[in-house]
Design an enzyme around this catalytic site. Structure first.
Site, PDB file in Angstrom:
ATOM      1  N   ARG A   1      -0.249  37.427 -14.801  1.00  0.00           N
ATOM      2  CA  ARG A   1      -1.815  36.882 -15.298  1.00  0.00           C
ATOM      3  C   ARG A   1      -2.299  37.917 -15.729  1.00  0.00           C
ATOM      4  NH1 ARG A   1       0.399  33.173 -13.758  1.00  0.00           N
ATOM      5  NH2 ARG A   1       0.066  32.083 -11.447  1.00  0.00           N
TER       6      ARG A   1
ATOM      7  N   SER B   1      -7.005  28.695  -7.958  1.00  0.00           N
ATOM      8  CA  SER B   1      -6.839  30.203  -6.725  1.00  0.00           C
ATOM      9  C   SER B   1      -7.933  31.419  -7.152  1.00  0.00           C
ATOM     10  CB  SER B   1      -5.576  30.714  -6.960  1.00  0.00           C
ATOM     11  OG  SER B   1      -4.425  30.155  -6.590  1.00  0.00           O
TER      12      SER B   1
ATOM     13  N   GLU C   1      -8.744  36.347  -8.959  1.00  0.00           N
ATOM     14  CA  GLU C   1      -9.065  36.418 -10.040  1.00  0.00           C
ATOM     15  C   GLU C   1      -9.368  35.661 -11.016  1.00  0.00           C
ATOM     16  OE1 GLU C   1      -5.466  32.320 -11.171  1.00  0.00           O
ATOM     17  OE2 GLU C   1      -5.085  34.470  -9.485  1.00  0.00           O
TER      18      GLU C   1
END
Length: 303
Positions: free
Chosen positions: A176, A226, A296
């Site tokens: 990520r 998420s 995130e």
């Protein structure tokens, strides 16, 4: 907002692509967020580059927006310029296995083009609800696939206003993240290197992954996907469930009953609800497991 900045932008952009005090709830998948002082939507790469030059010369704060699928904007809004790349939609194929996509192309659109041309390798991204620009910055991934596996090069606008091209290695893709994350680069386009595949198998794989998403993810509610990064050696959703937080709710925000890794908007959530819920979840999981969950989701504005 500085009047001279607005005047300069009006010399570049059409009036319908300049919005004042635009509610960000219209532009995020959480469907929450207060007004942006100024919201612009360049319709071409040239307009984007010229707009960015003017914004930086004015010393105005700015944020580059893709599909708003990984973003939580404060209820107080954002006192700066939101620059949407949704107008950069150029998408073409090169040869039998390459796709060149401008930053505003949705991953779902690219997946459809890949399928039509029997190119395999992008199936994992078909259901990721964002743009290829955002996917490059955060090395988006799902179901065992990541952007680093299929990216040949990325064309960027540097903080200094230069157009540069990074190959896969220079992007330094990680979990990520990438070398350009948080460094002020703007993605202009990406060149993807796929493989020639069997059309029927590509369709079957996409259908299979779509079914998995529908079965396991709360797609019926607004969310940002998420909510937390995967902690090394753990699964965020499992940690949240083990902490007894399945269905935990703050205002209109709720830990999904279907997948505890998702925070969803039950219909009337505010960004403050979502933020407070995220803080509660982090605190409880840390207390129960000793693991610190990292969001995130990008937080924009004052919380």
């Amino acid at each position: 907002m500085k009047e001279e900045l607005l005047t300069s932008l009006r010399g570049i952009l059409s009036e319908e692509n300049i919005l004042i005090d635009e509610p960000m709830s219209r532009h995020t998948t959480f469907r929450t967020g207060g007004p942006a002082s100024l919201f612009i939507r360049p319709s071409s790469r040239d307009e984007l580059i010229r707009s960015m030059t003017i914004i930086k010369e004015s010393n105005s704060p700015f944020f580059i927006l893709g599909n708003g699928s990984n973003l939580l904007v404060s209820d107080k809004g954002y006192d700066g310029v939101i620059v949407s790349v949704s107008g950069l939609k150029g998408l073409e194929t090169l040869g039998e296995n390459k796709i060149v996509a401008e930053a505003g192309c949705l991953n779902s659109q690219i997946a459809a083009v890949a399928r039509e041309h029997s190119m395999t390798g992008f199936e994992f991204a078909a259901g990721i609800p964002g743009t290829i620009g955002g996917a490059m910055i955060m090395n988006a991934g799902a179901y065992g696939g990541e952007m680093k596996m299929i990216t040949e090069s990325v064309t960027l606008l540097s903080p200094e206003g230069d157009i540069v091209t990074y190959d896969n290695e220079a992007m330094e893709f990680g979990y990520r993240t990438s070398s350009i994350k948080n460094k002020g680069y703007v993605v202009l386009e990406a060149t993807l290197s796929l493989e020639k595949g069997d059309n029927e198998q590509i369709i079957a794989t996409m259908n299979e992954l779509a079914l998995k998403r529908k079965e396991k993810q709360p797609l019926e509610y607004p969310s940002a996907g998420s909510t937390f990064k995967r902690p090394e050696g753990y699964f965020a959703g499992k940690l949240i469930e083990d902490a007894g937080l399945r269905g935990y709710q703050v205002g209109g925000a709720r830990v999904s009953d279907k997948h505890c890794g998702f925070v969803v908007n039950m219909g009337d959530a505010t960004s403050t609800d979502v933020y407070r819920l995220i803080c509660d979840v982090r605190e409880k999981v840390l207390k129960e497991s000793g693991v610190t969950l990292e969001p995130e989701v990008i937080m924009l504005g004052d919380f």
